[in-house]
Write a protein that holds these residues in place. Structure first.
Motif, PDB file in Angstrom:
ATOM      1  N   PRO A 184      10.101  -3.767   0.340  1.00 29.83           N
ATOM      2  CA  PRO A 184      11.211  -2.808   0.423  1.00 29.83           C
ATOM      3  C   PRO A 184      11.291  -1.824  -0.737  1.00 29.83           C
ATOM      4  N   SER A 185      10.380  -1.939  -1.693  1.00 24.29           N
ATOM      5  CA  SER A 185      10.405  -1.047  -2.848  1.00 24.29           C
ATOM      6  C   SER A 185       8.983  -0.762  -3.301  1.00 24.29           C
ATOM      7  N   PRO A 186       8.779   0.299  -4.079  1.00 21.73           N
ATOM      8  CA  PRO A 186       7.443   0.552  -4.628  1.00 21.73           C
ATOM      9  C   PRO A 186       6.931  -0.616  -5.462  1.00 21.73           C
ATOM     10  N   ALA A 187       7.807  -1.239  -6.233  1.00 23.70           N
ATOM     11  CA  ALA A 187       7.388  -2.359  -7.076  1.00 23.70           C
ATOM     12  C   ALA A 187       6.859  -3.516  -6.236  1.00 23.70           C
ATOM     13  N   ALA A 188       7.501  -3.769  -5.109  1.00 23.23           N
ATOM     14  CA  ALA A 188       7.060  -4.868  -4.244  1.00 23.23           C
ATOM     15  C   ALA A 188       5.670  -4.594  -3.690  1.00 23.23           C
ATOM     16  N   LEU A 189       5.423  -3.373  -3.257  1.00 25.67           N
ATOM     17  CA  LEU A 189       4.095  -3.050  -2.729  1.00 25.67           C
ATOM     18  C   LEU A 189       3.060  -3.030  -3.838  1.00 25.67           C
ATOM     19  N   ALA A 190       3.410  -2.485  -4.990  1.00 25.93           N
ATOM     20  CA  ALA A 190       2.461  -2.410  -6.096  1.00 25.93           C
ATOM     21  C   ALA A 190       1.976  -3.792  -6.523  1.00 25.93           C
ATOM     22  N   ALA A 191       2.822  -4.810  -6.370  1.00 30.43           N
ATOM     23  CA  ALA A 191       2.463  -6.170  -6.773  1.00 30.43           C
ATOM     24  C   ALA A 191       1.615  -6.893  -5.732  1.00 30.43           C
TER      25      ALA A 191
END
Length: 316
Positions: free
Chosen positions: A60-67
């Motif tokens: 749901p966020s850029p941080a979630a996808l980046a990880a």
């Protein structure tokens, strides 16, 4: 000449009354708008919507996808096509985290600096996520402009400077009105002013359409759809389907020959049936050796696959 203010009002009113309820419209966060714009590139809404909803629930966020590991990102991309978009979106998420504290940047120039973001996507996200006055020009908008203003059945095969200038000239000065105009013209092209069978009787600005006034002349060229059967793209897609289904490296021999059996110790734990079915589809293409090698080399070169001693697999 068009009565600009009247056309703006009629298209915007039509959009408010008839626009599709899509999950990336309305109160959708900027990250959801960005994901939708990447997914919608050369891919219809009906295919994008379920994948978009799965992605937003999972990341749901850029941080979630980046990880997330790149392999999982490619698996979740499924059969949307052009999977390099998934890796670019992954890279964009990482840059958003690193340079923008995890928040999607809100200006065209900052968006354009993200990996995989071109002029259309940057303008669309700035407009639809942040209400910026930007000139948004996609295939649908180009077609509406060509018919409504120029009187041509279709725009030129490639985007021209003249088309961009026309789009900028037509854009309302008020930012909120410009956003609704961009969205309305795009929706008009997608639902009414279609390429093959325009529904002119449903068009809110049919009385001002230059193409109608000119007697609906035939297009100056015949559009050529992108071929699929027998192409390198088809073979690449079939190989990617095998790699997405596998939890471990796939031996090169399995990709090359239908005579090689998927043994128990090479069953790729978790999805042996899916791997076997994907291999059957790949072998059913009867691809000649140079084309398969070209596809495999291309996937590795694009970062979509890796080759190790154990075989081919999705990137780690």
């Amino acid at each position: 000449m068009l009565e600009g203010e009247t056309v703006h009002q009629e298209v915007r009113q039509w959009f408010r009354e008839t626009a599709r309820e899509l999950p990336w419209r309305g109160d959708c966060p900027p990250w959801g708008v960005l994901v939708s714009e990447i997914m919608l590139q050369q891919t219809p809404v009906v295919r994008v919507r379920p994948i978009w909803e799965e992605w937003m629930a999972r990341w749901p966020s850029p941080a979630a996808l980046a990880a997330a590991p790149p392999a999982e990102v490619l698996r979740a991309w499924g059969r949307l096509g052009y999977p390099r978009r998934a890796l670019r979106l992954h890279a964009a998420a990482a840059q958003i985290v690193e340079r923008h504290d995890g928040a999607v940047p809100d200006t065209f120039d900052e968006l354009l600096a993200l990996p995989g973001i071109g002029t259309y996507t940057g303008a669309a996200v700035a407009a639809f996520a942040f209400g910026r006055r930007e000139t948004v020009v996609d295939t649908n908008i180009r077609r509406v402009h060509a018919r409504l203003v120029i009187g041509q059945a279709l725009p030129s095969p490639s985007l021209t400077a003249a088309e961009m200038a026309l789009a900028a000239e037509l854009l309302p000065e008020d930012p909120a009105e410009s956003v609704e105009w961009n969205a309305g013209v795009m929706e008009l092209g997608a639902l009414v002013c279609t390429a093959r069978s325009p529904k002119c009787g449903l068009c809110p600005v049919v009385e001002q359409c230059a193409w109608i006034a000119a007697g609906q002349p035939e297009p100056a060229y015949v559009p050529k759809g992108q071929p699929w059967a027998g192409t390198d793209r088809q073979v690449r897609g079939a190989v990617m389907a095998v790699l997405r289904a596998a939890d471990s490296p796939v031996q090169a021999e399995l990709l090359w020959s239908p005579a090689v059996e998927l043994t128990a110790d090479a069953s790729h734990t978790g999805h042996p049936g899916e791997v076997a079915a994907a291999l059957d589809r790949l072998h059913g293409l009867n691809t000649h050796a140079p084309q398969l090698q070209r596809a495999l080399s291309g996937l590795v070169g694009d970062g979509l696959a890796q080759l190790s001693e154990a075989g081919y697999h999705l990137p780690h």
